[in-house]
Design an enzyme around this catalytic site. Structure first.
Site, PDB file in Angstrom:
ATOM      1  CD  GLU A 128      -6.790  -2.062  -2.100  1.00  0.00           C
ATOM      2  OE1 GLU A 128      -6.097  -2.274  -2.936  1.00  0.00           O
ATOM      3  OE2 GLU A 128      -6.687  -0.926  -1.850  1.00  0.00           O
TER       4      GLU A 128
ATOM      5  CD  GLU B  11      -5.083  -2.100   3.316  1.00  0.00           C
ATOM      6  OE1 GLU B  11      -4.302  -0.936   2.053  1.00  0.00           O
ATOM      7  OE2 GLU B  11      -4.793  -3.404   2.722  1.00  0.00           O
TER       8      GLU B  11
ATOM      9  CD  GLU C 185       2.931  -2.240  -0.658  1.00  0.00           C
ATOM     10  OE1 GLU C 185       2.765  -2.608   0.964  1.00  0.00           O
ATOM     11  OE2 GLU C 185       1.850  -2.037  -1.338  1.00  0.00           O
TER      12      GLU C 185
ATOM     13  CG  HIS D 268       2.432   2.333   2.382  1.00  0.00           C
ATOM     14  ND1 HIS D 268       2.212   2.875   3.700  1.00  0.00           N
ATOM     15  CD2 HIS D 268       2.202   1.949   0.841  1.00  0.00           C
ATOM     16  CE1 HIS D 268       1.207   2.435   3.282  1.00  0.00           C
ATOM     17  NE2 HIS D 268       0.474   2.765   1.786  1.00  0.00           N
TER      18      HIS D 268
HETATM   19  C1  GAL Z   1      -3.586  -0.902  -0.812  1.00  0.00           C
HETATM   20  C2  GAL Z   1      -3.172  -2.385  -0.331  1.00  0.00           C
HETATM   21  C3  GAL Z   1      -2.082  -2.597   0.160  1.00  0.00           C
HETATM   22  C4  GAL Z   1      -1.181  -1.740  -0.048  1.00  0.00           C
HETATM   23  C5  GAL Z   1      -1.675  -0.266   0.289  1.00  0.00           C
HETATM   24  C6  GAL Z   1      -0.503   0.553  -0.813  1.00  0.00           C
HETATM   25  O1  GAL Z   1      -3.601  -1.379  -2.076  1.00  0.00           O
HETATM   26  O2  GAL Z   1      -4.078  -3.025  -0.012  1.00  0.00           O
HETATM   27  O3  GAL Z   1      -1.435  -4.210   0.145  1.00  0.00           O
HETATM   28  O4  GAL Z   1      -0.599  -2.114  -0.596  1.00  0.00           O
HETATM   29  O5  GAL Z   1      -2.469  -0.392  -1.165  1.00  0.00           O
HETATM   30  O6  GAL Z   1      -1.133   1.605   0.214  1.00  0.00           O
END
Ligand code: GAL
Length: 630
Positions: A145, A316, A364, A367
């Site tokens: 990213e 992702e 996170e 998450h």
């Molecule tokens: C993305 C990132 C991941 C994680 C994810 C959480 O931006 O690539 O490492 O942080 O978000 O939603």
């Protein structure tokens, strides 16, 4: 054709080794094919400079491959270890206020720092030497990213020195730079390249030419950083190379980065995006709270299919609530399946859920993953398994060629951030609203860069392109809807004379522009309004639409139309609908929340609405997907 498959993102370094094998077996049992690892693991690979610990990574790759999984290996350069700062104390990025950004999260590096770039070359070379010919590694991801957490622009010493060299290369002499930037304007002339600073902390706004040059430079630094890795990996492996991009990230030219890679992957977080980066009314946000905006994911699938020159993955995929948006509701049951199928219908080869197991430590913890922190299944695991079994029933097919092309240009985003002229002139929103209008007409859309091959399309829509490449209109076969602000700046942010849009064959000039605050819309005679932005047009081209005050709103010569304003929804839908009719492109107005995408073999329907919808006699439940053979 690469078969459609699923995957997940896994962090073996987060878990006791004793559970890796069971994790891998469960992934395979769920029907997952791919597992991405490694992208944040630098300290575990190299805990101290030059002290390399491959053993755990060798074993992790072995365990995953033994379960039949294909590994995507990430280069770990998004998370430099703490010791790196002792070697390169000046490698951190500096923000616009001049504050050095700190250690303790991730992406703490400046793209311009040559010392850090060499460290990245070193670790990528080591990884390439060790795993480049290892058949278990079926794809490589560079970094992670680029741009996340606002990290493309840095005002560090390294950036300033690099920018001076870049300016010397681009302009040749400081006199040429002064001329190109119009530095005479406020006595801003430079006597040498060494006097040039970065465009921040100025008393009032910096010269837009200076600001834009720095945006171009900053984007070039991302390209350089990525290329430093791909050059090494190309020699080390024959596996495909990809980078994992973001949603609504425009700070660097993704098309330019993408040319050094084989696949564009991206991170799809529909509910997070709706909360924090989708232009929509409060009522719309409430309606789609648990589904995400019906067009946001599709826009990015189509964009990244363009960036990847036909090859796109979702690396992702949101599985449940995320942790980072202002509010983080859970998806409606069915959405983790819908989002995956929508990606496949738009051409994704792989959809990988982030992440395998929710983390019980670190940033996170809220998450969701496919598993809960206690390893029990989270709701998305069942949906992933359902998609996996459906994939075995439906033969893979490519996505159908678009009915319409939309041009997206990163440099235009920088230009209009540099000189917006109205607080809410946002390039992304303009492009996205045109996309939304096309998609609500039931169309398939391809997204291309301004220098992409737009021949063969019955309609090309190119809003807000600051500087069109030479000969753009001549390369088109169908109708083209341009404007507002087309060709309103040259590459040095100067207003061209003859006045814009200066399109061959179209006698039209923009003589004045106005930005409009909310509530001050300018009505159009056939209905709808120009909102946010309106232009006065003169010239002998045909006036095909007028404002209610009698002034020209759209001028036309042959197949090229120039629109002198930002259309609201009513105007946009009318204008796009009329052009499609003329171009012989069949449209079908879709109810709010219902969307479609054609592949070579099927029409896919997606119901983002929170209630069932009926289409062609079939009822699709909320969060439902329907596919029908052509
Ligand atoms: C993305 C990132 C991941 C994680 C994810 C959480 O931006 O690539 O490492 O942080 O978000 O939603």
């Amino acid at each position: 054709m690469t078969p459609r498959t699923l995957g997940t993102c896994y962090y073996p370094e987060h878990w006791p080794e004793a559970i890796w094998a069971e994790d891998a077996r469960r992934m395979a049992r769920t029907g997952l094919t791919w597992v991405r690892i490694g992208e944040f693991a630098w300290t575990r690979i190299e805990p101290a400079p030059g002290e390399l610990h491959w053993d755990w990574l060798d074993r992790a790759i072995g365990v995953l491959a033994d379960a039949g999984l294909k590994v995507i290996l990430g280069t770990p350069t998004a998370t430099p270890p703490r010791w790196m700062l002792d070697r390169h104390p000046d490698m951190l990025a500096v923000d616009a206020e001049g504050r050095t950004r700190g250690f303790g999260s991730r992406r703490h590096y400046c793209f311009s720092h040559d010392g850090y770039l060499d460290e990245c070359r070193r670790i990528v070379t080591l990884l390439g030497d060790r795993y480049g010919r290892d058949a278990r590694i079926a794809a490589w991801q560079t970094d992670n990213e680029y741009g996340c957490h606002d990290t493309v622009i840095s005002y560090s010493d390294a950036a300033r020195n690099g920018f001076r060299r870049w300016c010397a290369d681009r302009y040749g002499s400081v006199a040429a730079l002064n001329r190109a930037w119009g530095n005479v304007f406020w006595s801003m002339d430079y006597g040498s390249f060494d006097q040039i600073g970065l465009p921040h902390l100025t008393v009032t706004e910096p010269n837009p030419a200076h600001a834009m040059a720095f945006r171009r430079y900053s984007s070039d630094m991302v390209v350089r950083f990525n290329r430093a890795q791909t050059e090494i990996l190309r020699a080390a492996t024959d596996a495909p190379l990809l980078h994992n991009y973001m949603g609504r990230e425009l700070a660097f030219d993704h098309f330019a980065v993408g040319r050094d890679l084989d696949i564009a992957s991206w991170d799809s977080y529909p509910i997070g995006f709706l909360s924090d980066r989708t232009p929509a009314s409060a009522a719309r946000k409430a309606r789609f709270l648990r589904q995400g905006d019906p067009d946001m994911q599709a826009f990015h699938h189509d964009l990244y299919r363009g960036v990847g020159r036909g090859r796109m993955w979702v690396m992702e995929q949101q599985p449940g609530p995320v942790n980072w948006a202002p509010h983080n509701p859970a998806p409606l049951p069915g959405m983790a399946r819908l989002w995956a199928w929508e990606a496949f219908a738009h051409g994704a080869e792989v959809v990988a859920y982030f992440r395998w197991r929710q983390a019980p430590f670190g940033q996170e913890q809220h998450h969701a993953g496919l598993l809960r922190p206690d390893s029990a299944p989270a709701p998305a695991l069942t949906e992933a398994a359902q998609v996996a079994s459906e994939l075995t029933e439906l033969p893979t097919a490519g996505c159908a060629r678009g009915d319409v092309a939309l041009i997206v240009d990163y440099a235009s985003a920088w230009a209009w951030e540099t000189q917006p002229q109205g607080r809410d002139f946002d390039y992304f929103e303009l492009a996205f609203e045109m996309y939304r209008g096309l998609r609500a007409l039931g169309l398939n859309i391809d997204i291309l860069p301004p220098d992409g091959d737009a021949s063969g399309y019955g309609l090309v829509v190119a809003p807000g392109i600051a500087t069109l490449p030479d000969g753009f209109a001549a390369r088109l076969d169908g109708l083209a809807l341009l404007g507002p602000r087309t060709n309103a700046r040259d590459t040095e942010m100067a207003t061209p004379v003859p006045l814009p849009p200066a399109l061959a064959g179209l006698d039209a000039r923009v003589t004045m522009v106005e930005s409009l605050p909310p509530g001050a819309d300018r009505p159009l005679a056939p209905g709808g309004n120009f909102t946010r932005w309106v232009e006065d047009l003169e010239g002998d081209a045909d006036t095909v639409e007028r404002r209610s005050d009698g002034a020209a709103a759209i001028l036309r010569a042959g197949r090229v139309l120039y629109m002198g304003g930002w259309p609201d929804e009513t105007a946009r839908d009318r204008i796009l609908g009329g052009l499609c009719r003329e171009a012989g492109i069949g449209t079908r107005r879709l109810p709010d929340g219902l969307r479609l995408r054609d592949t070579e073999t099927h029409r896919f329907w997606f119901n983002y609405a929170p209630e069932p919808v009926t289409v062609d006699g079939a009822t699709i439940p909320a969060a439902g997907v329907l596919w029908v053979p052509h």
